[in-house]
Design an enzyme around this catalytic site. Structure first.
Site, PDB file in Angstrom:
ATOM      1  N   ILE A  19       0.776  -3.646  -7.658  1.00  0.00           N
ATOM      2  CA  ILE A  19       0.457  -5.068  -7.576  1.00  0.00           C
ATOM      3  C   ILE A  19       0.751  -5.718  -8.929  1.00  0.00           C
ATOM      4  CG2 ILE A  19      -1.307  -6.776  -7.075  1.00  0.00           C
ATOM      5  CD1 ILE A  19      -0.392  -4.977  -4.691  1.00  0.00           C
ATOM      6  N   THR A  20       1.804  -6.525  -8.973  1.00  0.00           N
ATOM      7  CA  THR A  20       2.166  -7.223 -10.201  1.00  0.00           C
ATOM      8  C   THR A  20       1.079  -8.228 -10.552  1.00  0.00           C
ATOM      9  OG1 THR A  20       4.526  -6.987  -9.703  1.00  0.00           O
ATOM     10  CG2 THR A  20       3.912  -8.685 -11.294  1.00  0.00           C
ATOM     11  N   GLY A  78       4.529  -1.399   3.054  1.00  0.00           N
ATOM     12  CA  GLY A  78       5.223  -2.272   2.115  1.00  0.00           C
ATOM     13  C   GLY A  78       6.275  -3.015   2.896  1.00  0.00           C
ATOM     14  N   SER A  79       7.362  -2.316   3.176  1.00  0.00           N
ATOM     15  CA  SER A  79       8.385  -2.895   4.039  1.00  0.00           C
ATOM     16  C   SER A  79       7.824  -3.150   5.433  1.00  0.00           C
ATOM     17  CB  SER A  79       9.597  -1.959   4.114  1.00  0.00           C
ATOM     18  OG  SER A  79      10.189  -1.803   2.842  1.00  0.00           O
ATOM     19  N   GLU A 117       0.843  -1.184   0.000  1.00  0.00           N
ATOM     20  CA  GLU A 117       0.000   0.000   0.000  1.00  0.00           C
ATOM     21  C   GLU A 117       0.882   1.239   0.000  1.00  0.00           C
ATOM     22  OE1 GLU A 117      -3.458  -2.144   2.781  1.00  0.00           O
ATOM     23  OE2 GLU A 117      -2.516  -0.279   3.452  1.00  0.00           O
ATOM     24  N   GLU A 127       9.704  -6.870  -2.863  1.00  0.00           N
ATOM     25  CA  GLU A 127       9.787  -8.035  -1.972  1.00  0.00           C
ATOM     26  C   GLU A 127      10.843  -7.851  -0.888  1.00  0.00           C
ATOM     27  OE1 GLU A 127       9.211 -11.941  -3.498  1.00  0.00           O
ATOM     28  OE2 GLU A 127       8.414 -11.182  -5.383  1.00  0.00           O
TER      29      GLU A 127
END
Length: 385
Positions: free
Chosen positions: A157-158, A131-132, A127, A364
């Site tokens: 969002i992939t 994220g992290s 968001e 990621e």
């Protein structure tokens, strides 16, 4: 540790290498320039068994081990990071999370389609403010009878714009932090599930689909829960452990592609009456690049080997992701510099490698987040602090 690949591992390496060379390489530049995402490529990957990954054959998977999965990601990353990114999300985040946390009904319903490529999945964690810090998700899940009502927004969002099914992290109460997060399996045709392409032009991974998702009173049944209420943070972290392996392997592929390109260019390019490769500074650049790529490769295979044995692999995977993405960035930067003006345009693919690897240092878990994870694994936490 036996460094010799098994016959099965070599099989998957060969399948992925041939597919990347023969079918992806001719399309990579066009898909990058035109921001193209191809379902035909996805179905072809499914037909070859590449999307099946470590998923068991009873669910339509390929049953490969994690070393084989890393080999596949490496070969795809060597040619097209956008396609490799799709694989990591589809097979590493979505499929394996569903296998681990889903009910048997959910597995039977979705896993075969994900493995074949008939269904596309996305993993909805990030968001604008989370994220992290995954425990800070603000997308809410309000229980109403036997249903949950989702409201909020996800970004970057992939696969989000093309997915058929989404794993969505939402919280029952933001004040509960990680204890409040739940994971939901949401069909993307559910009313209130709204998606649009991320604005602007991506630096890299332009052949990927990146979406902003909004949830406006998106109603899902309690049976959509993945795991138990409050286990969403565990679901998210388990997915990232596997996803980071795919990113690390893909970064090894980028590093190897840079090395291959530099060797070829140094052998063919002549300056001052000599091959570029006959100058000592060029030789030093290529030698250092080769050493770092091989080190990253062994770190990545080691992390995959631990996952195959069911041993704790968080630290090893974070080390592999950190090191592989950092050295691939150095390799890409060095490759562009060595190619000179040719590296500054898309006449040669090294400029795309440089753009793509920057994203892999971020998503990621950015490099500094990996450093935090590694340090915590080594030092533990000070409970008295």
């Amino acid at each position: 540790m036996d460094f010799e690949l098994s016959a099965e591992q070599r099989h998957w390496q060969t399948v992925a290498r041939q597919f990347a060379r023969d079918e992806l390489a001719p399309l990579a530049r066009e898909s990058d320039e035109r921001r193209l995402f191809s379902r035909d490529v996805v179905r072809r990957m499914g037909a070859l068994g590449l999307l099946g990954g470590p998923l068991e054959q009873e669910y339509g998977g390929s049953g490969m081990d994690y070393v084989s999965f890393a080999l596949v990601a490496e070969e795809l990353g060597r040619v097209d990071s956008s396609v490799r990114g799709f694989l990591t999300v589809q097979a590493g985040l979505v499929t394996l999370c569903l296998r681990q946390w889903g009910s048997e009904e959910q597995r039977q319903r979705y896993l075969p389609g994900l493995a074949s490529g008939e269904l596309i999945g996305c993993y909805c964690l990030t968001e604008s403010g989370a994220g992290s810090d995954a425990a800070s998700v603000q997308t809410t899940a309000r229980q109403e009878g036997d249903d949950y009502i989702l409201n909020g927004e996800k970004v970057w969002i992939t696969n989000g714009g093309v997915a058929d099914i989404a794993i969505v992290m939402a919280t029952r109460d933001p004040a509960e932090r990680h204890r409040g997060v739940c994971a939901f399996l949401v069909p993307t045709d559910t009313p209130g599930f709204i998606r649009e392409r991320m604005p602007g032009q991506e630096l890299g991974h332009r052949g990927s689909d990146h979406a902003r998702l909004r949830f406006e009173d998106c109603r899902v049944p309690a049976s959509a829960l993945l795991g138990k209420p409050g286990e969403g943070f565990k679901v998210a972290m388990s997915g990232l452990d596997r996803g980071r392996l795919g990113v690390a392997a893909g970064a090894v592929g980028v590093g190897q592609a840079c090395l291959d390109a530099c060797i070829a260019f140094a052998c063919e390019r002549r300056q001052f009456g000599k091959r570029l490769g006959d100058f000592q500074m060029t030789q030093a650049t290529i030698a250092d690049m080769a050493a770092e790529v091989e080190a990253a490769r062994l770190l990545t295979y080691s992390a995959a080997w631990l996952q195959d044995r069911g041993q704790p692999a968080t630290q090893a995977t974070s080390i592999a992701k950190l090191y592989a993405t950092e050295i691939a960035a150095r390799a890409a930067n060095g490759a562009v510099t060595l190619h000179g003006s040719r590296g500054y345009s898309n006449e040669y693919p090294v400029e795309r490698y440089l753009r793509d690897i920057k994203g892999m240092q971020i998503y990621e878990g950015a490099s500094n987040i990996q450093r935090i994870i590694i340090a915590r694994e080594l030092l533990g936490r000070d409970d008295g602090a």
